[in-house]
Design an enzyme around this catalytic site. Structure first.
Site, short mmCIF file in Angstrom:
data_model
loop_
_atom_site.label_atom_id
_atom_site.label_comp_id
_atom_site.label_asym_id
_atom_site.label_seq_id
_atom_site.Cartn_x
_atom_site.Cartn_y
_atom_site.Cartn_z
CE LYS A 56 -3.91 2.07 2.15
NZ LYS A 56 -4.98 1.75 3.38
NE ARG A 73 -6.70 9.24 3.32
CZ ARG A 73 -5.71 9.60 2.99
NH1 ARG A 73 -5.38 10.78 2.90
NH2 ARG A 73 -4.64 8.65 3.01
CE LYS A 116 -4.37 7.52 6.50
NZ LYS A 116 -5.50 6.67 6.36
CD GLU A 123 5.30 -4.30 4.08
OE1 GLU A 123 4.62 -4.95 5.03
OE2 GLU A 123 6.03 -3.18 4.23
CE LYS A 180 -6.25 1.44 -0.59
NZ LYS A 180 -6.96 0.93 0.65
CB SER A 202 -11.84 6.56 -4.15
OG SER A 202 -10.37 7.11 -3.20
CE1 TYR A 204 -15.12 1.99 -3.46
CE2 TYR A 204 -13.11 2.61 -4.68
CZ TYR A 204 -13.79 2.63 -3.53
OH TYR A 204 -13.04 2.38 -2.28
C1 PBG Z 1 -7.10 3.16 5.11
C2 PBG Z 1 -7.64 2.72 3.71
C3 PBG Z 1 -7.40 3.61 2.64
C4 PBG Z 1 -8.55 3.06 1.56
C5 PBG Z 1 -9.00 2.20 2.19
N1 PBG Z 1 -8.62 1.82 3.60
C6 PBG Z 1 -6.49 4.61 2.23
C7 PBG Z 1 -6.55 5.86 3.32
O1 PBG Z 1 -7.48 6.30 3.93
O2 PBG Z 1 -5.40 6.31 3.44
C8 PBG Z 1 -8.46 3.65 0.28
C9 PBG Z 1 -9.49 3.13 -0.62
C10 PBG Z 1 -9.61 4.18 -1.69
O3 PBG Z 1 -9.31 5.02 -2.12
O4 PBG Z 1 -10.64 3.73 -2.64
N2 PBG Z 1 -6.90 1.87 5.92
#
Ligand code: PBG
Length: 341
Positions: free
Chosen positions: A211, A221, A234, A250, A265, A291, A330
């Site tokens: 990730k 978010r 992060k 990783e 991701k 997203s 999605y």
């Molecule tokens: C965090 C989490 C994220 C997504 C799913 N779980 C990223 C984040 O908030 O840093 C992203 C999913 C998306 O963007 O579709 N645990």
């Protein structure tokens, strides 16, 4: 008109190509279909669902046209729809009420929290669909980080303990796959131990092995209501998006700790990583078309700048070409409907 005298082509095309003509196989639809190397099917799809409290609630997410936050009753309806379409699994992400959030994200340890309520309801109504739950703290913390925050530091080991305990609760609620998205060190092994100790040997772990710290999570978010909360970034736990060898390390670590499946991701900007991981480990490999990737395609399509359906299909097939066994997207219900014809 042209003041330069261009050199004449001295060889014929057949001399240049040795009579090889790659266009022969592209000449018709039937021959293109015959030599097509990769295919997208409904079996490749995992549908992420956003959850919210209440009943009969379906809330729009501005940056994700066509995607909604759903109360549990409606999430069940969508899971039923997914099963009818043949989508193998859904993945749930909760928008947790502000009043339930705290510094440690302790609501994740409530066996009756939004994720677990949804899992129970979906399992009861649609036992044939796979349920993937997120084992991260960010929906539950008041600061939007994926771990326990103390003195400005995300505390690794305590977070792992909490995520492992939460995984057991999620499994008890009926989750089939625990997918920790928090990138804490040691989480996969700790979750495996905790699941096994609680008798959940058959619950699998999909590791968000790689990730990356990414700008493409923006709309997510908004979807789970953490955008106003998150302070800082992060980068101390997600992988630097400049790195590729680190993604191998990783993943190797997560597999050695017991991950059953691995995920990359975001998706499309990281096809190189997907290919490397598939070549290196030959494990079930997934991508999360996140997203921001969804939002980009939808925004361009809504402006009439691209053909949204074609861009969607092309992007999903790209994951297959790169080596993916499946994709969290999605677009899942829309694609499934299109594939049905
Ligand atoms: C965090 C989490 C994220 C997504 C799913 N779980 C990223 C984040 O908030 O840093 C992203 C999913 C998306 O963007 O579709 N645990």
């Amino acid at each position: 008109m042209n003041k330069f005298s261009l050199p004449r082509q001295t060889r014929t095309v057949d001399e240049i190509t040795g009579s090889r003509r790659l266009r022969r196989m592209r000449k018709a639809d039937w021959s293109r279909r015959l030599v097509q190397e990769n295919h997208l099917t409904v079996d490749d799809l995992i549908w992420p669902l956003f959850l919210t409290d209440g009943e009969n609630r379906r809330e729009e997410i501005a940056a994700m046209p066509g995607v909604f936050r759903l109360s549990v009753d409606l999430a069940v309806k969508e899971a039923e729809r997914a099963a009818r379409l043949g989508i193998p699994a859904v993945a749930t992400f909760p928008q947790v009420d502000l009043s339930l959030k705290d510094d440690a994200g302790s609501e994740i340890l409530n066996s009756d929290n939004l994720i677990n309520r949804a899992t129970r309801a979906i399992k009861a109504a649609v036992p044939e669909i796979g349920i993937i739950t997120d084992g991260a703290l960010d929906p539950f913390t008041s600061h939007g980080h994926d771990g326990i925050l103390r003195d400005g530091i995300i505390v690794n080991d305590e977070t792992v303990e909490q995520v492992a305990a939460a995984a057991v609760l999620q499994a008890a609620a009926g989750s089939d796959i625990i997918a920790p998205s928090d990138m804490m060190d040691g989480r996969i092994g700790a979750i495996r131990d905790a699941l096994d100790a609680a008798g959940f040997q058959d619950v699998a772990i999909m590791s968000y092995a790689t990730k990356f710290a990414s700008a493409f999570y923006g709309p997510y978010r908004e979807a789970i209501g953490t955008q106003g909360l998150l302070k800082g970034d992060k980068k101390t736990y997600y992988i630097d998006h400049a790195n590729s060898d680190e993604a191998i390390r990783e993943t190797e670590q997560d597999l050695s700790e017991g991950a059953d499946m691995i995920m990359v991701k975001p998706g499309l900007p990281y096809l190189d990583i997907i290919r490397r991981l598939k070549d290196e480990f030959q494990m079930p490999t997934f991508a999360y078309q996140v997203s921001g990737e969804y939002a980009m395609i939808m925004a361009a399509a809504q402006n009439g700048w691209i053909d949204g359906d074609k861009a969607m299909m092309e992007s999903l097939l790209a994951f297959k070409r790169a080596g993916c066994d499946g994709i969290l997207t999605y677009f899942a219900p829309k694609v499934a409907e299109m594939l049905k014809g």
